[in-house]
Write a protein that holds these residues in place. Sequence first.
Motif, PDB file in Angstrom:
ATOM      1  N   UNK A   1       5.080  16.990  -6.291  1.00  0.00           N
ATOM      2  CA  UNK A   1       6.512  16.721  -6.236  1.00  0.00           C
ATOM      3  C   UNK A   1       6.673  15.221  -6.469  1.00  0.00           C
ATOM      4  N   UNK A   2       7.523  14.857  -7.395  1.00  0.00           N
ATOM      5  CA  UNK A   2       7.731  13.452  -7.727  1.00  0.00           C
ATOM      6  C   UNK A   2       9.201  13.092  -7.563  1.00  0.00           C
ATOM      7  N   UNK A   3       9.511  11.790  -7.443  1.00  0.00           N
ATOM      8  CA  UNK A   3      10.916  11.388  -7.356  1.00  0.00           C
ATOM      9  C   UNK A   3      11.726  11.820  -8.576  1.00  0.00           C
TER      10      UNK A   3
ATOM     11  N   UNK B   1       0.865  -1.184   0.000  1.00  0.00           N
ATOM     12  CA  UNK B   1       0.000   0.000   0.000  1.00  0.00           C
ATOM     13  C   UNK B   1       0.898   1.229   0.000  1.00  0.00           C
ATOM     14  N   UNK B   2       0.567   2.194  -0.846  1.00  0.00           N
ATOM     15  CA  UNK B   2       1.348   3.427  -0.985  1.00  0.00           C
ATOM     16  C   UNK B   2       0.429   4.619  -0.700  1.00  0.00           C
ATOM     17  N   UNK B   3       0.302   5.036   0.582  1.00  0.00           N
ATOM     18  CA  UNK B   3      -0.632   6.116   0.913  1.00  0.00           C
ATOM     19  C   UNK B   3      -0.317   7.448   0.220  1.00  0.00           C
ATOM     20  N   UNK B   4       0.985   7.732   0.002  1.00  0.00           N
ATOM     21  CA  UNK B   4       1.398   9.004  -0.605  1.00  0.00           C
ATOM     22  C   UNK B   4       2.042   8.710  -1.951  1.00  0.00           C
ATOM     23  N   UNK B   5       1.491   9.293  -2.984  1.00  0.00           N
ATOM     24  CA  UNK B   5       1.999   9.057  -4.339  1.00  0.00           C
ATOM     25  C   UNK B   5       3.469   9.472  -4.438  1.00  0.00           C
TER      26      UNK B   5
ATOM     27  N   UNK C   1      -4.773   3.882  -0.642  1.00  0.00           N
ATOM     28  CA  UNK C   1      -3.663   3.786  -1.583  1.00  0.00           C
ATOM     29  C   UNK C   1      -3.616   5.024  -2.468  1.00  0.00           C
ATOM     30  N   UNK C   2      -2.478   5.725  -2.451  1.00  0.00           N
ATOM     31  CA  UNK C   2      -2.240   6.951  -3.217  1.00  0.00           C
ATOM     32  C   UNK C   2      -3.321   8.009  -2.955  1.00  0.00           C
ATOM     33  N   UNK C   3      -3.727   8.050  -1.703  1.00  0.00           N
ATOM     34  CA  UNK C   3      -4.752   9.012  -1.268  1.00  0.00           C
ATOM     35  C   UNK C   3      -4.196  10.434  -1.204  1.00  0.00           C
ATOM     36  N   UNK C   4      -2.888  10.560  -0.953  1.00  0.00           N
ATOM     37  CA  UNK C   4      -2.271  11.869  -0.806  1.00  0.00           C
ATOM     38  C   UNK C   4      -1.144  12.055  -1.798  1.00  0.00           C
ATOM     39  N   UNK C   5      -0.787  13.309  -2.025  1.00  0.00           N
ATOM     40  CA  UNK C   5       0.358  13.658  -2.865  1.00  0.00           C
ATOM     41  C   UNK C   5       1.071  14.827  -2.202  1.00  0.00           C
ATOM     42  N   UNK C   6       2.393  14.847  -2.287  1.00  0.00           N
ATOM     43  CA  UNK C   6       3.167  15.970  -1.754  1.00  0.00           C
ATOM     44  C   UNK C   6       3.254  17.016  -2.854  1.00  0.00           C
ATOM     45  N   UNK C   7       2.947  18.262  -2.499  1.00  0.00           N
ATOM     46  CA  UNK C   7       2.981  19.346  -3.483  1.00  0.00           C
ATOM     47  C   UNK C   7       3.962  20.424  -3.038  1.00  0.00           C
ATOM     48  N   UNK C   8       4.498  21.137  -4.012  1.00  0.00           N
ATOM     49  CA  UNK C   8       5.418  22.229  -3.721  1.00  0.00           C
ATOM     50  C   UNK C   8       4.697  23.393  -3.076  1.00  0.00           C
ATOM     51  N   UNK C   9       5.333  24.002  -2.077  1.00  0.00           N
ATOM     52  CA  UNK C   9       4.718  25.124  -1.360  1.00  0.00           C
ATOM     53  C   UNK C   9       4.535  26.331  -2.264  1.00  0.00           C
ATOM     54  N   UNK C  10       5.462  26.542  -3.176  1.00  0.00           N
ATOM     55  CA  UNK C  10       5.415  27.743  -4.019  1.00  0.00           C
ATOM     56  C   UNK C  10       4.358  27.651  -5.111  1.00  0.00           C
ATOM     57  N   UNK C  11       4.290  26.486  -5.783  1.00  0.00           N
ATOM     58  CA  UNK C  11       3.404  26.406  -6.946  1.00  0.00           C
ATOM     59  C   UNK C  11       2.255  25.417  -6.808  1.00  0.00           C
TER      60      UNK C  11
ATOM     61  N   UNK D   1      13.121   9.648  -2.556  1.00  0.00           N
ATOM     62  CA  UNK D   1      13.471   8.229  -2.429  1.00  0.00           C
ATOM     63  C   UNK D   1      13.871   7.881  -1.000  1.00  0.00           C
ATOM     64  N   UNK D   2      14.067   8.875  -0.148  1.00  0.00           N
ATOM     65  CA  UNK D   2      14.421   8.644   1.260  1.00  0.00           C
ATOM     66  C   UNK D   2      13.184   8.516   2.155  1.00  0.00           C
ATOM     67  N   UNK D   3      12.016   8.777   1.613  1.00  0.00           N
ATOM     68  CA  UNK D   3      10.798   8.864   2.429  1.00  0.00           C
ATOM     69  C   UNK D   3       9.963   7.598   2.293  1.00  0.00           C
ATOM     70  N   UNK D   4       9.405   7.138   3.415  1.00  0.00           N
ATOM     71  CA  UNK D   4       8.434   6.059   3.374  1.00  0.00           C
ATOM     72  C   UNK D   4       7.192   6.479   4.155  1.00  0.00           C
ATOM     73  N   UNK D   5       6.063   5.952   3.745  1.00  0.00           N
ATOM     74  CA  UNK D   5       4.790   6.263   4.394  1.00  0.00           C
ATOM     75  C   UNK D   5       4.206   4.999   5.002  1.00  0.00           C
ATOM     76  N   UNK D   6       3.731   5.110   6.225  1.00  0.00           N
ATOM     77  CA  UNK D   6       3.019   4.019   6.882  1.00  0.00           C
ATOM     78  C   UNK D   6       1.715   4.576   7.437  1.00  0.00           C
TER      79      UNK D   6
END
Length: 111
Positions: free
Chosen positions: A49-51, A11-15, A35-45, A58-63
């Motif tokens: 944000x994708x790998x 399961x990948x909660x954050x895309x 699964x993929x319920x959330x996405x990290x977005x840039x504060x400015x725009x 690539x250093x981040x994991x979601x549980x």
Amino acid sequence: PSPAVVQGLFVYPVKGVFGFEAAQWAVTPTGFLLDREWVIVGAADGAPVTPKKNAAMSHIEATVDPARGCVVLSCRPQHAEALARRHGGGALPAPTIAVSVVDNAYCARFG
């Protein structure tokens, strides 16, 4: 034809962020719960944000922590050890960041 066999359930909660393996998990009409319920977005725009755009992802994991009703983002253990070695071998302080959650239906659907 032989029947399909599930060898692992992830399961990948954050895309774009590493997820977790689950022994069992709820399935909804649109797929695995959260699964993929959330996405990290840039504060400015506000753009996702994708790998590919930011290798640090690539250093981040979601549980998922059902007891606290939240998704937990953390540094993957193997990356934390490498970062500690780069910084003299001592423990790294736990970084914290301010986040804004937009349209969060997590508590209503999972809690």
